[in-house]
Write a protein that holds these residues in place. Structure first.
Motif, PDB file in Angstrom:
ATOM      1  N   LYS A  26       0.838  -1.196   0.000  1.00 39.23           N
ATOM      2  CA  LYS A  26       0.000   0.000   0.000  1.00 39.23           C
ATOM      3  C   LYS A  26       0.876   1.250   0.000  1.00 39.23           C
ATOM      4  O   LYS A  26       0.605   2.220  -0.737  1.00 39.23           O
ATOM      5  CB  LYS A  26      -0.926   0.003   1.217  1.00 39.23           C
ATOM      6  N   ALA A  27       1.926   1.234   0.804  1.00 43.03           N
ATOM      7  CA  ALA A  27       2.840   2.375   0.835  1.00 43.03           C
ATOM      8  C   ALA A  27       3.476   2.597  -0.530  1.00 43.03           C
ATOM      9  O   ALA A  27       3.633   3.738  -0.980  1.00 43.03           O
ATOM     10  CB  ALA A  27       3.915   2.148   1.900  1.00 43.03           C
ATOM     11  N   ARG A  28       3.822   1.515  -1.208  1.00 41.19           N
ATOM     12  CA  ARG A  28       4.490   1.639  -2.506  1.00 41.19           C
ATOM     13  C   ARG A  28       3.580   2.305  -3.535  1.00 41.19           C
ATOM     14  O   ARG A  28       4.000   3.253  -4.207  1.00 41.19           O
ATOM     15  CB  ARG A  28       4.939   0.266  -3.011  1.00 41.19           C
ATOM     16  N   ILE A  29       2.342   1.832  -3.693  1.00 41.15           N
ATOM     17  CA  ILE A  29       1.490   2.436  -4.715  1.00 41.15           C
ATOM     18  C   ILE A  29       1.107   3.865  -4.326  1.00 41.15           C
ATOM     19  O   ILE A  29       0.989   4.737  -5.192  1.00 41.15           O
ATOM     20  CB  ILE A  29       0.234   1.571  -4.990  1.00 41.15           C
ATOM     21  N   ALA A  30       0.966   4.127  -3.034  1.00 42.28           N
ATOM     22  CA  ALA A  30       0.671   5.498  -2.604  1.00 42.28           C
ATOM     23  C   ALA A  30       1.821   6.428  -2.966  1.00 42.28           C
ATOM     24  O   ALA A  30       1.610   7.563  -3.435  1.00 42.28           O
ATOM     25  CB  ALA A  30       0.404   5.525  -1.098  1.00 42.28           C
ATOM     26  N   LEU A  31       3.045   5.962  -2.779  1.00 44.80           N
ATOM     27  CA  LEU A  31       4.209   6.776  -3.128  1.00 44.80           C
ATOM     28  C   LEU A  31       4.271   6.991  -4.633  1.00 44.80           C
ATOM     29  O   LEU A  31       4.538   8.100  -5.105  1.00 44.80           O
ATOM     30  CB  LEU A  31       5.481   6.081  -2.634  1.00 44.80           C
ATOM     31  N   TYR A  32       4.012   5.930  -5.395  1.00 48.02           N
ATOM     32  CA  TYR A  32       4.029   6.048  -6.851  1.00 48.02           C
ATOM     33  C   TYR A  32       3.011   7.076  -7.335  1.00 48.02           C
ATOM     34  O   TYR A  32       3.248   7.790  -8.312  1.00 48.02           O
ATOM     35  CB  TYR A  32       3.698   4.701  -7.495  1.00 48.02           C
ATOM     36  N   MET A  33       1.866   7.147  -6.642  1.00 50.31           N
ATOM     37  CA  MET A  33       0.793   8.042  -7.067  1.00 50.31           C
ATOM     38  C   MET A  33       0.882   9.413  -6.406  1.00 50.31           C
ATOM     39  O   MET A  33      -0.003  10.246  -6.581  1.00 50.31           O
ATOM     40  CB  MET A  33      -0.554   7.397  -6.764  1.00 50.31           C
ATOM     41  N   GLY A  34       1.941   9.658  -5.643  1.00 52.23           N
ATOM     42  CA  GLY A  34       2.126  10.959  -5.004  1.00 52.23           C
ATOM     43  C   GLY A  34       1.212  11.203  -3.826  1.00 52.23           C
ATOM     44  O   GLY A  34       1.007  12.344  -3.419  1.00 52.23           O
ATOM     45  N   ASP A  35       0.679  10.143  -3.243  1.00 52.77           N
ATOM     46  CA  ASP A  35      -0.217  10.246  -2.085  1.00 52.77           C
ATOM     47  C   ASP A  35       0.637  10.047  -0.832  1.00 52.77           C
ATOM     48  O   ASP A  35       0.606   8.994  -0.189  1.00 52.77           O
ATOM     49  CB  ASP A  35      -1.306   9.173  -2.195  1.00 52.77           C
ATOM     50  N   TYR A  36       1.387  11.074  -0.473  1.00 52.02           N
ATOM     51  CA  TYR A  36       2.467  10.918   0.497  1.00 52.02           C
ATOM     52  C   TYR A  36       1.990  10.659   1.923  1.00 52.02           C
ATOM     53  O   TYR A  36       2.650   9.921   2.666  1.00 52.02           O
ATOM     54  CB  TYR A  36       3.371  12.151   0.462  1.00 52.02           C
ATOM     55  N   ALA A  37       0.863  11.216   2.316  1.00 58.16           N
ATOM     56  CA  ALA A  37       0.371  10.965   3.669  1.00 58.16           C
ATOM     57  C   ALA A  37      -0.010   9.497   3.843  1.00 58.16           C
ATOM     58  O   ALA A  37       0.288   8.881   4.873  1.00 58.16           O
ATOM     59  CB  ALA A  37      -0.815  11.877   3.977  1.00 58.16           C
ATOM     60  N   VAL A  38      -0.656   8.943   2.838  1.00 63.86           N
ATOM     61  CA  VAL A  38      -1.025   7.526   2.896  1.00 63.86           C
ATOM     62  C   VAL A  38       0.231   6.660   2.895  1.00 63.86           C
ATOM     63  O   VAL A  38       0.330   5.688   3.655  1.00 63.86           O
ATOM     64  CB  VAL A  38      -1.946   7.147   1.726  1.00 63.86           C
ATOM     65  N   ALA A  39       1.196   7.013   2.064  1.00 62.37           N
ATOM     66  CA  ALA A  39       2.449   6.254   2.009  1.00 62.37           C
ATOM     67  C   ALA A  39       3.162   6.296   3.351  1.00 62.37           C
ATOM     68  O   ALA A  39       3.661   5.265   3.839  1.00 62.37           O
ATOM     69  CB  ALA A  39       3.347   6.811   0.912  1.00 62.37           C
ATOM     70  N   ARG A  40       3.230   7.462   3.942  1.00 59.34           N
ATOM     71  CA  ARG A  40       3.882   7.601   5.257  1.00 59.34           C
ATOM     72  C   ARG A  40       3.223   6.724   6.302  1.00 59.34           C
ATOM     73  O   ARG A  40       3.890   5.974   7.024  1.00 59.34           O
ATOM     74  CB  ARG A  40       3.818   9.058   5.705  1.00 59.34           C
ATOM     75  N   ASP A  41       1.900   6.793   6.363  1.00 53.79           N
ATOM     76  CA  ASP A  41       1.189   6.061   7.416  1.00 53.79           C
ATOM     77  C   ASP A  41       1.264   4.552   7.218  1.00 53.79           C
ATOM     78  O   ASP A  41       1.407   3.796   8.185  1.00 53.79           O
ATOM     79  CB  ASP A  41      -0.272   6.518   7.454  1.00 53.79           C
ATOM     80  N   ALA A  42       1.175   4.105   5.968  1.00 52.49           N
ATOM     81  CA  ALA A  42       1.252   2.660   5.709  1.00 52.49           C
ATOM     82  C   ALA A  42       2.648   2.131   6.005  1.00 52.49           C
ATOM     83  O   ALA A  42       2.804   1.058   6.598  1.00 52.49           O
ATOM     84  CB  ALA A  42       0.857   2.360   4.265  1.00 52.49           C
ATOM     85  N   ALA A  43       3.666   2.870   5.584  1.00 56.95           N
ATOM     86  CA  ALA A  43       5.037   2.439   5.862  1.00 56.95           C
ATOM     87  C   ALA A  43       5.306   2.409   7.362  1.00 56.95           C
ATOM     88  O   ALA A  43       5.926   1.470   7.878  1.00 56.95           O
ATOM     89  CB  ALA A  43       6.026   3.371   5.164  1.00 56.95           C
ATOM     90  N   LYS A  44       4.822   3.425   8.061  1.00 57.83           N
ATOM     91  CA  LYS A  44       5.030   3.469   9.517  1.00 57.83           C
ATOM     92  C   LYS A  44       4.318   2.314  10.202  1.00 57.83           C
ATOM     93  O   LYS A  44       4.852   1.701  11.149  1.00 57.83           O
ATOM     94  CB  LYS A  44       4.504   4.793  10.071  1.00 57.83           C
ATOM     95  N   ALA A  45       3.115   1.977   9.756  1.00 58.15           N
ATOM     96  CA  ALA A  45       2.388   0.848  10.340  1.00 58.15           C
ATOM     97  C   ALA A  45       3.142  -0.454  10.120  1.00 58.15           C
ATOM     98  O   ALA A  45       3.171  -1.323  11.003  1.00 58.15           O
ATOM     99  CB  ALA A  45       0.988   0.758   9.744  1.00 58.15           C
ATOM    100  N   CYS A  46       3.765  -0.595   8.960  1.00 63.68           N
ATOM    101  CA  CYS A  46       4.573  -1.789   8.693  1.00 63.68           C
ATOM    102  C   CYS A  46       5.792  -1.820   9.607  1.00 63.68           C
ATOM    103  O   CYS A  46       6.128  -2.871  10.183  1.00 63.68           O
ATOM    104  CB  CYS A  46       5.003  -1.810   7.226  1.00 63.68           C
TER     105      CYS A  46
END
Length: 562
Positions: free
Chosen positions: A203-223
């Motif tokens: 989830k963090a990866r596709i969020a980062l690819y799509m420029g959705d940085y808040a989602v990427a941050r939160d998913a990566a942190k949860a992992c």
């Protein structure tokens, strides 16, 4: 805990093109009578993890790579809707989506045969796979055909595209469901599918690819907060076929020579002394991207010497590219044209050196060969079976850092995430800042540059660079830079070796994006032009929809420029 995925059935099913359609694979019976018990459900889930369904982007599509003087449809700017990779990826992706949708719908109809917890886990697994495939589609094609239910053949030929942002939300929903119901780990290492950590990481990866940085941050942190993954202690050994079940790998597809699921293009990568061709090699741009041990680029560091380009470099440099005059695959590797013989450790004798162009005209055109992941077993029938790493913990750490940098939310956790990855390369603790060049800057622009260089050093030859240059909009720059290599042997001796300029005649300038500029060396006649890359920014940031899909469905709109 890492993910291990077992091999199982061979089934055929595709979402569109009628010539490939197989709604009831023989291995599954029919849609009406399959999914009747846990064994059948698990067999269906196992099939979603087959190696062919988890292709990764190729490094040959990037500036990290040369294949003598040739280009491909991406680096040559010739990709069309007839391209084989385009058609294959599209078809295989929709095969998985169709199978996942079929499985999910059938699971919804089961009432009392299987416990609710187990049903949710099965659904989570199927939704994870569906999300991963749709993520690939929107990152490479943009708007695509979307369905979360089973559709019949006639309907599939009339569906138009759905906006990629709407599909992205569906991908998030699937990953969230998967993260909720998938286990953190499996007790039986031989029979594992996706886990909670895999759902969060992807989830963090596709969020980062799509420029959705808040989602990427939160998913990566949860992992990260799962405390389930650690960086493998030895960067160089992580990628060998002998390294299995690494605690760093979050999602891998295992391969097996015995089961005929293996990497078989070994000859193009191993040295000619070892029986290979050394045709597909690292680029000079990649070599020059590795920082020096003081943390500075080669054009700023007093530690860099172009005559000894591997010395005083980040350790990942010599773990990725074979250093000259070192043992590799049983031989000393040395492309110098005057090294006509090299030592063979297997025989204990000096032998003809086929890795210099003085003896073999098709030896590496730029003197470089890959080391990362390449081991003695690559010469065993030229098949090898290292895990296909889809995502690993180092990526999660750097995704977290990048997302926070782009949000300008820079704090100690950002620096710590980057430094964990960098310190591992030096085989020291991140706290031991005297033993490696720890990152301390907090300026957003400078830290962004540093993060991008870190990703290039860390993930070379792993299929990561392509989507990085696509999402950073760097492809139009780096894929319009020529490929350079060594002069032909006689000119090399006259212009480079005799004046004492081997290996690099000069130190290239490194620009603000970490890209080396060899123009001055080329203009001085000290290096050779191998080939011209071409990237058309007006269209190539997306792939074309396969032509056969356009032909059978008038509601599909081709991407611009194709």
């Amino acid at each position: 805990m890492k993910i291990r995925i077992i091999y199982s059935l061979v089934m055929l099913l595709v979402f569109t093109a009628c010539v490939d359609l197989d709604l009831n694979p023989l291995s599954e019976g029919s849609s009406e009578n399959w999914y009747s018990d846990e064994t059948e459900i698990e067999m269906s889930l196992n099939d979603l993890y087959r190696d062919v369904f988890w292709s990764v982007d190729e490094d040959q599509w990037t500036d990290d790579w040369i294949y003598r003087g040739t280009t491909n449809s991406i680096t040559g700017g010739t990709m069309t809707s007839e391209d084989g990779t385009v058609g294959t990826w599209w078809a295989r992706t929709y095969k998985v989506i169709t199978r996942a949708n079929t499985l999910i719908q059938n699971l919804d109809e089961i009432t009392d045969e299987i416990s609710e917890n187990k049903l949710n886990q099965y659904k989570a697994d199927a939704r994870f796979n569906r999300a991963a495939q749709y993520a690939r589609l929107i990152s490479h094609w943009g708007d695509v055909v979307f369905s979360s239910t089973i559709i019949d053949l006639e309907e599939s030929f009339t569906m138009g595209q759905t906006d990629k942002e709407e599909i992205l939300q569906a991908v998030y929903d699937d990953y969230d469901f998967a993260a909720t119901y998938l286990p953190v780990s499996y007790g039986n290492l031989e029979n594992q599918h996706a886990t909670k950590g895999a759902a969060l990481a992807m989830k963090a990866r596709i969020a980062l690819y799509m420029g959705d940085y808040a989602v990427a941050r939160d998913a990566a942190k949860a992992c990260m907060d799962l405390d389930e993954y650690v960086l493998f202690s030895d960067f160089g050994k992580l990628f060998l076929s002998s390294t299995k079940n690494s605690d760093e790998t979050i999602l891998v597809i295992p391969r097996s020579v015995e089961l005929d699921v293996a990497f078989t293009d070994c000859k193009n990568y191993i040295t000619r002394n070892s029986g290979g061709w050394a045709a597909k090699d690292p680029s000079w741009e990649l070599l020059c991207s590795f920082l020096c041990t003081d943390g500075l680029p080669i054009d700023e560091s007093p530690l860099y010497n172009p005559k000894s380009p591997f010395e005083n470099r980040d350790p990942r440099c010599t773990e990725t590219i074979v250093e000259f005059q070192t043992k590799h695959l049983g031989f000393i590797y040395q492309p110098h044209p005057d090294s006509l013989n090299v030592f063979n450790f297997n025989s204990g004798k000096y032998v003809k050196n086929n890795d210099t162009r003085s003896n073999a005209q098709y030896a590496s055109y730029n003197g470089l060969v890959w080391k990362k992941g390449v081991d003695e077993d690559w010469s065993d029938d030229y098949k090898t079976d290292p895990d296909r790493i889809i995502i690993r913990y180092a990526d999660v750490l750097l995704m977290y850092a990048e997302a926070k940098i782009e949000l300008n939310d820079i704090d100690d956790t950002v620096l710590d995430a980057i430094n964990q990855v960098r310190a591992r390369a030096y085989k020291v603790s991140a706290d031991d800042v005297a033993s490696y060049p720890a990152v301390t800057i907090t300026d957003q622009a400078e830290l962004r540059k540093m993060l991008r260089i870190e990703r290039r050093m860390e993930f070379a030859f792993e299929g990561i660079r392509y989507m990085d240059i696509i999402r950073w909009k760097l492809a139009e720059k780096v894929l319009n830079i020529p490929n350079y290599g060594m002069l032909d042997v006689d000119d090399l001796r006259e212009k480079v070796i005799n004046p004492g300029l081997w290996f690099f005649p000069d130190t290239p300038e490194i620009d603000e994006d970490g890209i080396a500029d060899f123009t001055s060396m080329y203009n001085a006649g000290l290096i050779k032009l191998l080939g011209l890359r071409t990237f058309d920014a007006s269209k190539q940031y997306l792939w074309p929809i396969p032509s056969k899909e356009i032909l059978i469905n008038e509601n599909l709109i081709q991407n611009d420029g194709y």
